[in-house]
Structures are given as C-alpha cells and as structure tokens.
Design an enzyme around this catalytic site. Structure first.
Site, PDB file in Angstrom:
ATOM      1  CE  LYS A 284      -3.706  -1.859   2.711  1.00  0.00           C
ATOM      2  NZ  LYS A 284      -4.984  -1.514   1.922  1.00  0.00           N
ATOM      3  NE  ARG A 358     -10.756 -10.172  -1.811  1.00  0.00           N
ATOM      4  CZ  ARG A 358     -11.201  -9.132  -2.719  1.00  0.00           C
ATOM      5  NH1 ARG A 358     -11.783  -9.477  -3.869  1.00  0.00           N
ATOM      6  NH2 ARG A 358     -11.181  -7.814  -2.302  1.00  0.00           N
TER       7      ARG A 358
HETATM    8  N1  BES Z   1      -7.934  -3.705   4.571  1.00  0.00           N
HETATM    9  C1  BES Z   1      -8.176  -3.571   3.375  1.00  0.00           C
HETATM   10  C2  BES Z   1      -9.503  -2.688   3.089  1.00  0.00           C
HETATM   11  C3  BES Z   1      -9.662  -1.454   3.724  1.00  0.00           C
HETATM   12  C4  BES Z   1      -9.950  -0.115   2.995  1.00  0.00           C
HETATM   13  C5  BES Z   1     -10.138  -1.146   5.162  1.00  0.00           C
HETATM   14  C6  BES Z   1     -10.071   1.049   3.475  1.00  0.00           C
HETATM   15  C7  BES Z   1     -10.183  -0.229   5.775  1.00  0.00           C
HETATM   16  C8  BES Z   1     -10.234   0.921   4.912  1.00  0.00           C
HETATM   17  C9  BES Z   1      -8.117  -4.465   2.250  1.00  0.00           C
HETATM   18  O1  BES Z   1      -7.421  -5.572   2.749  1.00  0.00           O
HETATM   19  C10 BES Z   1      -7.691  -4.091   1.092  1.00  0.00           C
HETATM   20  O2  BES Z   1      -6.724  -3.592   0.760  1.00  0.00           O
HETATM   21  N2  BES Z   1      -8.639  -4.395  -0.039  1.00  0.00           N
HETATM   22  C11 BES Z   1      -8.108  -3.829  -1.463  1.00  0.00           C
HETATM   23  C12 BES Z   1      -8.725  -5.133  -2.313  1.00  0.00           C
HETATM   24  C13 BES Z   1      -8.374  -4.742  -3.647  1.00  0.00           C
HETATM   25  C14 BES Z   1      -6.728  -4.994  -3.613  1.00  0.00           C
HETATM   26  C15 BES Z   1      -8.962  -5.752  -4.722  1.00  0.00           C
HETATM   27  C16 BES Z   1      -8.746  -2.636  -1.632  1.00  0.00           C
HETATM   28  O3  BES Z   1      -9.939  -2.283  -1.186  1.00  0.00           O
HETATM   29  O4  BES Z   1      -8.144  -1.551  -2.210  1.00  0.00           O
HETATM   30 ZN    ZN Z   2      -5.263  -5.748   2.181  1.00  0.00          ZN
END
Ligand code: BES
Ligand code: ZN
Ligand code: ZN
Length: 505
Positions: A284, A358
C-alpha cells in the site's frame, strides 16, 4: 464507569449534572416555527425550571443541541443540562442513545464526574427501551482513544445514573438497563482492541486477549497456531500469514447454552483479524498506511459480541472464529500469481496480495461449517470499494438468504446501526474466474469491488445461509461526533448480538 438505575422523582435529586431531554415540536404548519421545544418529562418542577429558557427561542432542541443551566432555584441539582433530540415526530430510542452519549461527552472535558439522566417519557417509546439505549449511549460516549498520551488526564465518567419514574415497571426496566450495560461495555471492549497499534496487538496478543475474555466470561476458547493451521490445510489463511515473523492465530470461541434443543441452529461468527495490513508484496502507499492497524476490527467485533453473548445467555449455540495474521512483505511472503489451495480444496489465484481479508475468511468460513455451523455471519474491513459505494455512514451487508437477512434487518432496528444491503448475484461470478485455478482473489476490473469480494466469500459458504458485513468505512470514525469520539467505533457488535438473540432469546 459505574451505573445505577433509580426509580424516583428527578427533581428531588441532588445531582452534579442532571440531564433532561427535549424535542422540537414545531411542524411545517407552524408559521415562523413558533412552537416551543417540549421537555420529555412529566416532572413539573423540572418543567418549571426550564420554562423561561424554552420560551426564549434560544434553544431549538435540534439533535444533540445542549443548554446548561446553573443551580436552577427550584431544583437540588448543581447543574441542569437540556439536550435536544431533534423533531418530536421522529424521536426514537436511537436519538436517546446519542443524547446520552452527548451528555457524557459534554461532562468529560468539564471535569464533571457524575451524570444523571432523566428518562424521557414519550408515547411509543417504552421506558425499558429508553433505559437500555441511554446506558448504551453513555458507555459509547465515555470511551476515548487517548490511551497512550502521556499528558492524558483520566477524564472518564465515574458514575452514570438513569432516573425512571417511581411508578415504572421496575423488573422490566431493570432487565433492559442491564442489557444496555452489557452491550455498551462489550462495544467498548471491542473499541479498546481496535484502538491498539500493530506492535501492541499482534495475532499472538489478540489470541491472548480473546482467551482472557473467555476465561472471565466462562466461554470455551482455543487459540491455535501455525501447526494446526497447516494441519487443517488452511492454505489461504497460511498464504497471508507466511510473510510475517509474527505467527498467525486461529481463535475459536464457543458458547453452549445448557438447554438448547439438539437440532437447533448453530450460529458461527467469523471475523477478519488482520492486525496490520501493509498490503504485502502489492504494498500500500505510505500515506495513510498507519490506519491499517484497524484491519482486525471485524475480528474484534466478534470477540466483543461473544463477551455480550456470554452474559446475555441466549438459548442458541454460537461458535466464533477469528483468523488473526499480519499481512507483510518479506522473502517468505506470498506473491501475485501464486496459487493457494484453500481448506475447501479450491485453488485461489492470487492477483493482489492486498486482497488478504477474503483469503483468511475463506478458510475461517469453511472451518465454521466443518464445526457444524448452520448459519454464518462474517465481519471484515474488507474493501475500499465499499467505502467508495457507501461512504462512512452505512456499512455494507450481503446475504445469500433472505430469511437470514431478515433476522439481521430486524436486529438493526434494535441496534440502530446503519447497514445497506448490496447484491450477491451470479452475474458477478464471471469477474472472479481464474484460467489457472478455480477463482481469483480480486475482480477482473475495479468496478463493484465490494461485490466481487462478497462473491469470493460466497464460494466458501456454498448453500449455508450467510451474512457478510463489510465495515471498512465505519469501523474507524474519521471525525468525532457529539456522542462519540474520533477513533474506533465498535460497529457491528450490537447488531451481531441482536441477530444471535433473534434465534433464541
Ligand atoms: N484492509 C483493506 C480494506 C480497507 C480499505 C479497510 C480502507 C479499511 C479502509 C483490504 O485488505 C484491501 O486492501 N482491499 C483492497 C482489495 C483490492 C486489492 C482488490 C482494496 O480495497 O483496495
Ligand atoms: Zn489489504
Ligand atoms: Zn485488509
């Protein structure tokens, strides 16, 4: 915070801060909105003390509006605080909950240690429901996330008292009040966990905190580590966990009532417990990454819900599974393109290591079924896409079964939490087809990201009635509100507990 419920006349009490609630009675038919706010108490002494200020028009009783009177002559209390509930025609227990939180948050910075709230008397709202909401709201308002500030003054409220009319049905109001205490404390228990930073809440520590809670509440608890996770062939959970020096934990909590009929439901609460989400190799951006300490909020909600269930003792069996791990980049970390074989046997093609929630839930949900679950509910800070869709007001709810969803929808009426149903439909399934394995861990485009995540989970649930809660946008309050601090919200605890109770009160 100590709590007390009294049945007596409020005007004779010598409180440090006496709180009464008022509503805006003006309707659109009232020209110049000349109708005065109305006090929701039948106590004529309190009403008399407030009369001049209510007539002045300075206070309109809008939601959470406050007005402080010092030493009103007719009363024994040192201060009288009037709090608005908004429009009279729309007043419900949810406004009362917020007003109680606002009263506590009003008192805290003023070094007032004791708050006494006069229960509102209003047609259509039972005193029992009002008492429960008030004490829940007081706990919510009392929580502050400043644990690690060295200049922190302990500003917590010492005593919260609710005053009901002397002629109220004591037993019924008392029982509801006790429920409110349990739910408020459990929500704050969850918030304290979510508030902990990644270095102070590793999967190991999360397991210890869950085990300690279970011991205290008389629940069965097992905390399994790497060996068991591998032995169970939880290849999706392990794929995420393998990149970290911190070992993952599979937390299993059980509540077994003494008299549940043999063929009665077994409810499973499954939570995402990513104690820190860096994104892994699909890392990230640095900006805002610190927020990913709250990526275990779904798991923490389940631990808090189990705490409340242990005390409320519904007549239904409940299992809870929290998959706790850290998502890190390293030489051992899983990589885009990897294939992970889930516990169910499905081959997952990893397209993005940041879609780790997931992965862990896939094995958590499958394991819950193996342990005999007849109904599943999961909670997770799963997707940024859910935040794009619903903002920070509603969380997302998905379900493969209308009857099970209906139980949840009814639970929301009691909890007052805001969830909005989004679809799970076969047309979206095409977006997660893999040409190398069975399924990909992200959609083939960024559209409908919250739904493709739910579709992924559905693959591991099959026909079992299931509810999925995506709480990414609401688990952390970005701004404070009059009734709640900025920081962890503890969302979903109260709704999950009510959902459970709907299967066996
Ligand atoms: N933990 C994040 C989702 C999240 C985003 C939680 C904002 C709280 C606030 C999750 O693991 C994630 O990073 N999801 C990705 C999925 C994508 C790579 C398909 C996302 O939402 O960008
Ligand atoms: Zn994530
Ligand atoms: Zn995550």
């Amino acid at each position: 915070m100590k709590t007390e419920l009294k049945f007596e006349s409020a005007s004779t009490l010598a409180a440090e801060l006496l709180v009464v609630l008022a509503a805006d009675a003006a309707t659109s038919k009232d020209k110049n909105a000349s109708a005065q706010p109305v006090l929701l108490t039948k106590d004529s002494t309190i009403a008399g003390a407030d009369k001049p200020v209510l007539a002045s028009g300075e206070f309109t009783a809008s939601a959470c509006e406050t007005l402080l009177l010092y030493s009103p002559l007719e009363l024994k209390s040192k201060r009288l605080l009037i709090i608005g509930l908004g429009k009279l025609s729309k007043v419900s227990v949810h406004e009362i909950r917020k007003a109680a939180g606002a009263a506590v948050r009003f008192a805290k910075p003023r070094s007032i240690r004791s708050v006494t709230l006069v229960l509102p008397e209003h047609e259509g709202i039972s005193l029992a429901a009002a008492a429960r909401a008030a004490v829940e709201g007081a706990f919510v308002g009392d929580f502050d996330p400043d644990t690690y500030r060295s200049d922190r003054k302990d500003r917590a409220i010492e005593q919260f008292t609710v005053v009901a009319p002397a002629n109220a049905d004591k037993k019924v109001v008392e029982a509801a009040f006790r429920e409110g205490v349990i739910l408020g404390e459990s929500q704050n228990f969850t918030r304290a966990l979510v508030n902990e930073p990644g270095n102070r809440l590793t999967p190991t520590i999360m397991g210890e905190r869950a085990a300690a809670m279970c011991k205290e509440q008389g629940l069965q608890c097992e905390v399994h580590s790497t060996e068991k996770i591998k032995e169970l062939k939880m290849g999706a959970f392990w794929a995420v966990a393998q990149g970290s020096e911190e070992p993952p934990k599979l937390i299993v909590m059980r509540y077994e009532p003494k008299n549940a009929p043999k063929d009665s439901p077994v409810l499973a609460l499954v939570g995402k417990g990513i104690t820190f989400d860096t994104g892994g190799i699909s890392i990230k951006p640095a900006d805002g990454m610190e927020k990913m300490k709250y990526d275990m909020a779904g798991g923490a909600a389940m631990i808090g819900a189990m705490r409340a269930i242990a005390q409320l003792k519904p007549n239904v069996r409940v299992i809870s599974i929290v998959c706790a791990a850290e998502n890190m980049p390293s030489g051992k970390a899983y990589k885009p393109g990897d294939i992970a074989i889930a516990m169910s046997g499905k081959a997952i093609e990893v397209l993005n290591t940041d879609a780790e929630g997931r992965m862990v839930l896939a094995d958590g949900l499958h394991y819950a079924k193996q342990l005999g679950a007849t109904h599943l509910i999961d909670a997770a800070t799963l997707t940024g896409a859910c935040v794009v869709a619903l903002g920070m007001v509603n969380a997302g709810v998905f379900s493969n079964d209308d009857a099970t969803y209906e139980h949840f929808h009814k639970a929301l009426e009691i909890s007052g939490e805001k969830f909005w149903r989004l679809p799970v439909e076969d047309e979206y399934r095409d977006m997660i087809v893999s040409h190398i394995g069975d399924i990909t861990n992200t959609g083939n485009s960024r559209w409908g990201g919250a739904i493709t995540a739910a579709m992924f989970l559905k693959e591991f649930v099959d026909e079992t009635p299931w509810i999925h809660l995506d709480i990414a946008g609401v688990a952390w309050m970005e701004e404070q509100k009059p009734w709640i601090a900025k920081g962890p919200s503890g969302v979903a605890v109260r709704s999950i507990v009510e959902w459970v109770r709907s299967y066996g009160k």
